[in-house]
Design an enzyme around this catalytic site. Sequence first.
Site, mmCIF file in Angstrom:
data_model
loop_
_atom_site.group_PDB
_atom_site.id
_atom_site.type_symbol
_atom_site.label_atom_id
_atom_site.label_comp_id
_atom_site.label_asym_id
_atom_site.label_seq_id
_atom_site.Cartn_x
_atom_site.Cartn_y
_atom_site.Cartn_z
ATOM 1 N N LYS A 30 0.796 -1.233 0.000
ATOM 2 C CA LYS A 30 0.000 0.000 0.000
ATOM 3 C C LYS A 30 0.836 1.296 0.000
ATOM 4 C CE LYS A 30 -3.367 -1.097 -0.628
ATOM 5 N NZ LYS A 30 -3.667 -1.836 -1.911
ATOM 6 N N HIS B 275 6.824 -7.412 -2.102
ATOM 7 C CA HIS B 275 6.587 -6.810 -0.782
ATOM 8 C C HIS B 275 7.439 -7.503 0.283
ATOM 9 C CE1 HIS B 275 3.239 -4.668 -2.395
ATOM 10 N NE2 HIS B 275 2.399 -5.665 -2.433
ATOM 11 N N SER C 258 -4.853 3.014 3.905
ATOM 12 C CA SER C 258 -5.040 2.323 2.627
ATOM 13 C C SER C 258 -5.194 0.820 2.872
ATOM 14 C CB SER C 258 -3.842 2.624 1.720
ATOM 15 O OG SER C 258 -4.018 2.040 0.463
HETATM 16 P P1 A3P Z 1 -5.155 4.699 -1.446
HETATM 17 O O1 A3P Z 1 -5.794 3.466 -0.888
HETATM 18 O O2 A3P Z 1 -4.729 5.658 -0.365
HETATM 19 O O3 A3P Z 1 -5.974 5.373 -2.506
HETATM 20 P P2 A3P Z 1 -0.100 -0.402 -3.584
HETATM 21 O O4 A3P Z 1 -0.041 -0.348 -5.069
HETATM 22 O O5 A3P Z 1 1.230 -0.425 -2.915
HETATM 23 O O6 A3P Z 1 -1.038 -1.460 -3.102
HETATM 24 O O7 A3P Z 1 -0.710 0.993 -3.099
HETATM 25 C C1 A3P Z 1 -2.024 1.355 -3.399
HETATM 26 C C2 A3P Z 1 -2.203 2.819 -3.094
HETATM 27 O O8 A3P Z 1 -1.536 3.601 -4.109
HETATM 28 C C3 A3P Z 1 -3.679 3.222 -3.130
HETATM 29 O O9 A3P Z 1 -3.787 4.267 -2.155
HETATM 30 C C4 A3P Z 1 -3.803 3.727 -4.559
HETATM 31 O O10 A3P Z 1 -4.913 4.558 -4.789
HETATM 32 C C5 A3P Z 1 -2.479 4.485 -4.708
HETATM 33 N N1 A3P Z 1 -2.123 4.757 -6.107
HETATM 34 C C6 A3P Z 1 -1.992 3.870 -7.119
HETATM 35 N N2 A3P Z 1 -1.706 4.504 -8.268
HETATM 36 C C7 A3P Z 1 -1.645 5.824 -7.991
HETATM 37 C C8 A3P Z 1 -1.388 7.001 -8.766
HETATM 38 N N3 A3P Z 1 -1.158 6.957 -10.059
HETATM 39 N N4 A3P Z 1 -1.406 8.185 -8.123
HETATM 40 C C9 A3P Z 1 -1.645 8.261 -6.800
HETATM 41 N N5 A3P Z 1 -1.900 7.192 -6.012
HETATM 42 C C10 A3P Z 1 -1.896 5.981 -6.596
#
Ligand code: A3P
Length: 295
Positions: free
Chosen positions: A52, A107, A137
């Site tokens: 996340k 991860h 998140s």
């Molecule tokens: P949120 O749940 O706060 O919206 P991971 O990919 O490590 O699982 O992380 C997911 C988080 O990254 C989510 O956060 C997601 O919305 C955010 N995310 C993914 N792509 C993004 C982008 N292009 N710009 C901003 N946030 C992004």
Amino acid sequence: MEGVWGPRMFKEYFQYKGISFPRLIYSEQGLREVENEFQVQDDDVFNVTYQKSGTVWMLEILSLIHSNGDPSWCRTVPNWDRGPWYETVLGLQKARSNQAPRLISSHLPVQLFAKSFFQSKAKVLYTLRNPKDVFVSLYHFAQIFRPYKEPGQLDQFLEQFLEGDVPFGSWFDHVKGWMGLRDQENFFWITYEELQQDLRGSVERICQFLGKPLEARALDGVVENASFQAMKQNKMCNFSLAPGFLLDQTQSSFLRKGIAGDWKNQLTAAQSENFDRIYREQMQGLDLSFPWDEP
Ligand code: A3P
């Protein structure tokens, strides 16, 4: 009696060297193979995060850099095939069969990473995010990601998160472990917050680390196609293709809010202060400052 694949089995975790993993998509055998047998190649590029923290965002950025800003690859191949999570059972197969130069996501905490990496010239990009936003998140993600246990009340889940009693273990240990590599030239770190603040400048820094400078138009292509809006619309990275037995997107979505600082809307003052106290204890002595640290 409940069958092997009954509802409880669905959300079961096992421990591998003290870290929890959901049984549905990981196995002890797979983790052992990753750690001890996986052959890292010198031209591998690893996208490493604590969950996340912006994994799929960085994966999109790296895919687009690989394609010189051309979105065709990102629009035709799911992200989990472009940069498989090699610790998952299916991701390991994919990572092994993908052609070089490979893009691999992970991860894993550093102590469980492929041993062969440490004798290689392969590159790791480590993306970090304000742990309060990581927690928020993850709290939402755990409600839609079926292999994970239901997080229950936020307060109770916060306690588990701060104790590291969640899949992949403690955020603090993950960060301290990986940041121990920060002086190595094949290691690069960046924060979600920097990506938010200056995506173009961040992409330029990433390109420099990769030894792959891009021309202005290619850079435009990366920045445009890695925006939150563009990614939300791209079914190859918005997880709309993820099977329903893994992700229930009727409640929330994988690309949820995509902002920095959402914790302010979700944590009480007392929860935030408790978080700060544990953060200070855990991070003391680490000669590092992050965008979310107070001046
Ligand atoms: P949120 O749940 O706060 O919206 P991971 O990919 O490590 O699982 O992380 C997911 C988080 O990254 C989510 O956060 C997601 O919305 C955010 N995310 C993914 N792509 C993004 C982008 N292009 N710009 C901003 N946030 C992004």
